[in-house]
Design an enzyme around this catalytic site. Structure first.
Site, short mmCIF file in Angstrom:
data_model
loop_
_atom_site.label_atom_id
_atom_site.label_comp_id
_atom_site.label_asym_id
_atom_site.label_seq_id
_atom_site.Cartn_x
_atom_site.Cartn_y
_atom_site.Cartn_z
N TYR A 285 12.57 -22.14 11.82
CA TYR A 285 11.33 -21.65 12.45
C TYR A 285 10.17 -22.62 12.12
O TYR A 285 9.41 -23.03 12.99
CB TYR A 285 11.01 -20.24 11.94
CG TYR A 285 9.80 -19.61 12.58
CD1 TYR A 285 9.92 -18.88 13.76
CD2 TYR A 285 8.53 -19.75 12.03
CE1 TYR A 285 8.82 -18.30 14.38
CE2 TYR A 285 7.42 -19.18 12.63
CZ TYR A 285 7.57 -18.45 13.80
OH TYR A 285 6.47 -17.89 14.40
N SER B 173 -9.80 11.53 18.99
CA SER B 173 -9.17 11.90 17.72
C SER B 173 -8.26 13.10 17.99
O SER B 173 -8.08 13.49 19.14
CB SER B 173 -10.23 12.22 16.68
OG SER B 173 -11.03 13.27 17.17
N LEU B 174 -7.69 13.66 16.95
CA LEU B 174 -6.72 14.74 17.14
C LEU B 174 -7.14 15.99 16.38
O LEU B 174 -7.73 15.90 15.30
CB LEU B 174 -5.36 14.30 16.59
CG LEU B 174 -4.63 13.21 17.36
CD1 LEU B 174 -3.48 12.66 16.52
CD2 LEU B 174 -4.10 13.74 18.67
N GLU C 268 5.97 12.14 16.56
CA GLU C 268 5.76 10.79 16.02
C GLU C 268 5.20 10.88 14.60
O GLU C 268 4.32 11.69 14.34
CB GLU C 268 4.72 10.04 16.88
CG GLU C 268 5.06 10.00 18.34
CD GLU C 268 3.99 9.26 19.16
OE1 GLU C 268 3.04 8.71 18.57
OE2 GLU C 268 4.14 9.24 20.39
N LYS D 156 2.67 10.29 11.80
CA LYS D 156 1.24 9.96 11.87
C LYS D 156 0.97 8.92 10.80
O LYS D 156 0.98 9.20 9.60
CB LYS D 156 0.38 11.20 11.64
CG LYS D 156 -1.10 10.93 11.80
CD LYS D 156 -1.90 12.21 11.87
CE LYS D 156 -3.34 11.96 12.25
NZ LYS D 156 -4.07 11.11 11.31
N ASP E 170 -0.74 6.24 8.42
CA ASP E 170 -2.02 6.23 7.72
C ASP E 170 -2.52 4.80 7.61
O ASP E 170 -2.35 4.14 6.60
CB ASP E 170 -1.80 6.86 6.33
CG ASP E 170 -3.11 7.30 5.72
OD1 ASP E 170 -4.13 7.24 6.42
OD2 ASP E 170 -3.09 7.71 4.55
N ARG F 117 -11.45 1.25 16.49
CA ARG F 117 -11.78 2.48 17.19
C ARG F 117 -13.28 2.75 17.14
O ARG F 117 -13.86 3.22 18.11
CB ARG F 117 -11.01 3.63 16.53
CG ARG F 117 -11.34 4.98 17.09
CD ARG F 117 -10.40 6.03 16.50
NE ARG F 117 -10.70 7.33 17.09
CZ ARG F 117 -11.63 8.15 16.62
NH1 ARG F 117 -12.33 7.82 15.56
NH2 ARG F 117 -11.85 9.30 17.22
N TYR G 79 1.50 3.21 19.68
CA TYR G 79 1.82 4.61 19.95
C TYR G 79 1.30 5.15 21.27
O TYR G 79 1.57 6.31 21.59
CB TYR G 79 1.43 5.53 18.79
CG TYR G 79 -0.01 5.46 18.33
CD1 TYR G 79 -1.07 5.78 19.18
CD2 TYR G 79 -0.30 5.10 17.02
CE1 TYR G 79 -2.37 5.72 18.74
CE2 TYR G 79 -1.61 5.03 16.57
CZ TYR G 79 -2.64 5.36 17.44
OH TYR G 79 -3.93 5.29 17.01
N LYS H 142 -0.56 18.14 9.54
CA LYS H 142 -0.79 17.35 8.33
C LYS H 142 0.18 17.73 7.22
O LYS H 142 0.52 18.89 7.04
CB LYS H 142 -2.23 17.57 7.84
CG LYS H 142 -3.31 17.13 8.82
CD LYS H 142 -3.23 15.68 9.17
CE LYS H 142 -4.05 14.74 8.38
NZ LYS H 142 -5.43 14.74 8.31
N CYS I 77 -2.99 5.51 -35.46
CA CYS I 77 -2.09 6.45 -34.77
C CYS I 77 -2.62 7.88 -34.91
O CYS I 77 -2.91 8.31 -36.03
CB CYS I 77 -0.69 6.33 -35.39
SG CYS I 77 0.43 7.62 -34.82
N CYS J 118 0.13 9.73 -37.37
CA CYS J 118 0.38 9.40 -38.78
C CYS J 118 -0.70 8.51 -39.39
O CYS J 118 -0.60 8.13 -40.54
CB CYS J 118 1.74 8.74 -38.92
SG CYS J 118 1.78 7.05 -38.29
N CYS K 229 2.16 2.19 -32.54
CA CYS K 229 1.90 2.67 -33.89
C CYS K 229 2.85 1.89 -34.80
O CYS K 229 4.03 1.73 -34.49
CB CYS K 229 2.21 4.16 -33.96
SG CYS K 229 2.58 4.74 -35.62
N CYS L 5 6.22 7.77 -39.05
CA CYS L 5 5.38 8.49 -38.10
C CYS L 5 6.14 9.69 -37.55
O CYS L 5 7.23 9.55 -37.00
CB CYS L 5 4.99 7.55 -36.95
SG CYS L 5 4.11 8.39 -35.63
#
Ligand code: IVH
Length: 677
Positions: free
Chosen positions: A39, A85-86, A119, A121, A123, A142, A231, A320, A414, A417, A432, A438
């Site tokens: 490539y 939006s939804l 589908e 959703k 994020d 958007r 989508y 959701k 510690c 101890c 420690c 201990c």
């Protein structure tokens, strides 16, 4: 273009097509057909031509994916078709209301079934991409749904976005919408790179994706592992349009877009619910973050009839998942001491419901993590719990820092101890230095010693160990074998009978095996498998104790760090006297015969898959390991043999593809019976 030879032009177009095709195979189908080096060679040829004839260089050239001149700012673009939006649904009830409303509006009967596209959703960050005559001419965010920002130069750098649509039957004008995101793997690599460079890591993949798209310098965007799932379509100018959203997704795939492979077309709302359960179960295994499911009426004519309310369509809804991040208060930080003395800060939180459970504690890992987070006791913090991963603190919400918030100081002594806490150069963990002096380390060491895969002392649970140590009845694992009934009776929930039962299991544990005993000692980094390899290689405890570091290093899977821990452990006279006391108390095992016959599978790697019907998986693993085999979790070219029990799936397929020897359960048990009657 007049003075460019015809042949060069042809070659240039061919190279562009070829690179676009390989790009598609690699980034969209995840199925490369040539090695990276090939490539790169094609790309260099293309760049050579563009270097010689700069006027050829067009916006759809694959060479343009590396980014260009930095911008002064982003210009605004308005969306001809608004980006909506939804509405959200949080329960099955919300979902059946959604389905009912749709049917009422369409005057359909209650038992009619609507075809829905389900589908994931994603994020990430929503984008709009405009293609004119198949060429990408604009990419935009958007924004508020009507006006967004022009990020064309940045989207061009994203390999899974076609610069030119594939095929020929695409609309004259096409606007594709989708979500730009960064995979979990990409995010981890990006953050490792940031940490190495001394930069601040990103909080989560979504922020990293948004930040990367907002770069004015597209050369920086080009270095970020951004991807896109398409989508839907916005503007669409063509002779004909498909009649369903599902077919539209098929077309987008044909034109070169990446479409999420979990998208499904289902009939009716009950099937939507089933899909929710399936995807929720799969969520943790996905390499990208999703925060729910989007359900869309597939029929585009019905979509048109349903229309919109305010800014959301009536034909779609987002169901959701429980949130994975929530805000709560950091009440305190406690420092816990582990078996190896590691001091771990643990955050005590005001309980909060996140990722489906109530969380009241979160690990803070180490001093570096506390410094990185810069949190104070009293701060409001963002807690994240994704899947089965232990809850983490992501950051402090600085705007909400209360007056009198107290910075966290890592203890120098510690908490159990009072011995000093030290951090070895190059290590992040502070420990420690008290060793078995201990109480915390002693308790953990005893719990480990008694655990199922070690000495397997039935009935000696964590609480009882705490009690025995706190009451001064035992100081080391060897003291367990000196315990008397009268010492136990009277302890919390300990009657004559249970005391006797415990002593019986302690006595029964005396008969053990060398691998289990080596594991039970709790040598740092020596897990169950290393215990087994050490036993197989050295045959007796004496040989392991006396083994010089060079010999340990010859053992498979034992590296310099583990070898050092083993030598240090046996150089410590306290450890040797505990071992001696254990043997005097009657702890014994059979040494392992070092002849080849007893380890017929030495050097081999086996894989168990499916559900064994005649023995447990642990037993099968034990048997294989005792014959010298290593038992691995996945099949690779290094696997010698797999045992395919009923229900075997992908591992079996892989083994078949790699022509690895495959045994059925029956063949496996026959083999075991023959080897070790
Ligand atoms: S459809 C009118 N499909 O969710 C339809 N959106 O709250 C609107 N999102 O801004 C979008 N995955 O960023 C749709 N499969 C998907 C999605 C999806 C994620 C996001 C998108 C949008 C937000 C809507």
């Amino acid at each position: 273009m007049l003075n460019i030879p015809e042949l060069v032009l042809k070659r240039y177009e061919r190279l562009k097509d070829e690179l676009n095709r390989h790009n598609y195979l690699y980034y969209v189908l995840d199925d490369p057909s040539i090695p990276d080096s090939e490539y790169d060679r094609l790309m260099r040829s293309l760049q050579d031509i563009e270097g010689e004839f700069p006027e050829l260089r067009s916006a759809d050239s694959p060479s343009q994916r590396v980014g260009g001149e930095a911008l002064k700012g982003f210009s605004q673009v308005s969306h001809n078709v608004p980006m909506l939006s939804l509405d959200n649904a949080f329960s099955d009830e919300d979902m059946s209301d959604f389905d009912r409303r749709i049917k009422e509006r369409l005057k359909l009967g209650g038992s009619d079934k609507i075809a829905y596209v389900c589908e994931p959703k994603l994020d990430g960050v929503a984008v709009s991409l405009v293609y004119e005559k198949g060429l990408l001419v604009r990419g935009a965010t958007r924004g508020d749904g009507s006006v967004g920002e022009d990020i064309t130069v940045n989207v061009r750098t994203i390999n899974s976005i076609p610069l030119k649509l594939r095929g020929t039957d695409f609309p004259e004008l096409l606007e594709v919408r989708g979500e730009i995101y960064i995979s979990q793997q990409g995010f981890d690599q990006l953050n490792q790179k940031a940490l190495r460079a001394g930069d601040k890591p990103f909080v989560n993949p979504r922020n990293a994706a948004a930040g990367s798209l907002r770069q004015l310098d597209s050369k920086i965007t080009a270095t970020r592992p951004l991807e896109m799932f398409a989508y839907s379509a916005g503007q669409y100018r063509a002779q004909a349009k498909p009649d369903s959203h599902f077919k539209m997704l098929g077309n987008l795939a044909d034109w070169g877009f990446k479409i999420n492979r979990h998208i499904q077309l289902v009939e009716g709302i009950a099937a939507c619910e089933k899909y929710y359960q399936q995807l929720a179960a799969l969520r943790d295994q996905l390499d990208y973050e999703i925060d729910g499911i989007v359900y869309k009426v597939s029929d585009l004519q019905l979509q048109g009839r349903l229309g919109f309310v305010a800014k959301a369509p009536r034909w779609a809804i987002a169901r959701k998942f429980p949130a994975q991040e929530e805000m709560t208060r950091l009440l305190d930080v406690e420092f816990q001491v582990g078996r190896t003395g590691a001091v771990t800060p643990v955050a005590r939180l005001e309980p909060v419901f996140v990722g489906g459970v109530t969380v009241a504690n979160a690990t803070l890992h180490n001093a570096d993590e506390i410094a990185r987070l810069g949190i104070c006791v009293g701060d409001m913090v963002i807690v994240r719990r994704a899947g089965d991963v232990i809850p983490q603190i992501v950051k402090a919400v600085l705007e909400k820092r209360p007056v009198g918030a107290v910075p966290i100081e890592f203890p120098e002594r510690c908490p159990v101890c009072q011995s000093s806490v030290k951090r070895t150069a190059g290590e992040v963990v502070a420990r420690c230095t008290g060793g078995l002096f201990c109480g915390a380390q002693t308790k953990q060491a005893i719990k480990h010693f008694a655990s199922r895969k070690a000495m397997d002392i039935d009935g000696l649970g964590d609480k009882l160990v705490d009690l025995l140590v706190d009451q001064g009845l035992i100081y080391s694992v060897a003291d367990l074998f000196e315990l008397q009934t009268e010492q136990l009776v009277g302890l919390e929930r300990m009657a004559q009978k249970s005391a006797q039962n415990l002593l019986n299991s302690i006595a029964a544990s005396k008969q053990t095996s060398l691998p289990k005993f080596l594991f039970a000692l709790g040598i740092r980094e020596v897990g169950e498998a290393t215990g087994q390899t050490l036993a197989n290689n050295f045959g007796s405890l004496e040989s392991v104790i006396c083994a010089p570091i060079e010999e340990l290093l010859e053992v498979e899977d034992v590296g310099p760090v583990v070898a050092r821990h083993i030598v240090d452990f046996f150089n410590n006279p306290d450890n040797l006297s505990i071992i001696q006391a254990l043997r005097q108390a009657g702890v014994h095992w059979q040494n392992i015969d070092q002849t080849v016959q007893s380890l017929p599978l030495k050097g081999q790697t086996w894989v168990l898959t499916g559900t064994l019907e005649t023995m447990s998986r642990a037993e099968a693993k034990d048997r294989l390991q005792s014959m010298g085999a290593k038992v691995a979790g996945s099949v690779s070219a290094k696997t010698h043999c797999i045992v395919a029990a009923p229900g075997a799936g992908s591992k079996l397929k892989k083994a078949q593809a790699l022509a690895i020897e495959i045994l059925t359960e029956q063949q496996f048990t026959d083999f075991l019976n023959k080897e070790l009657p």
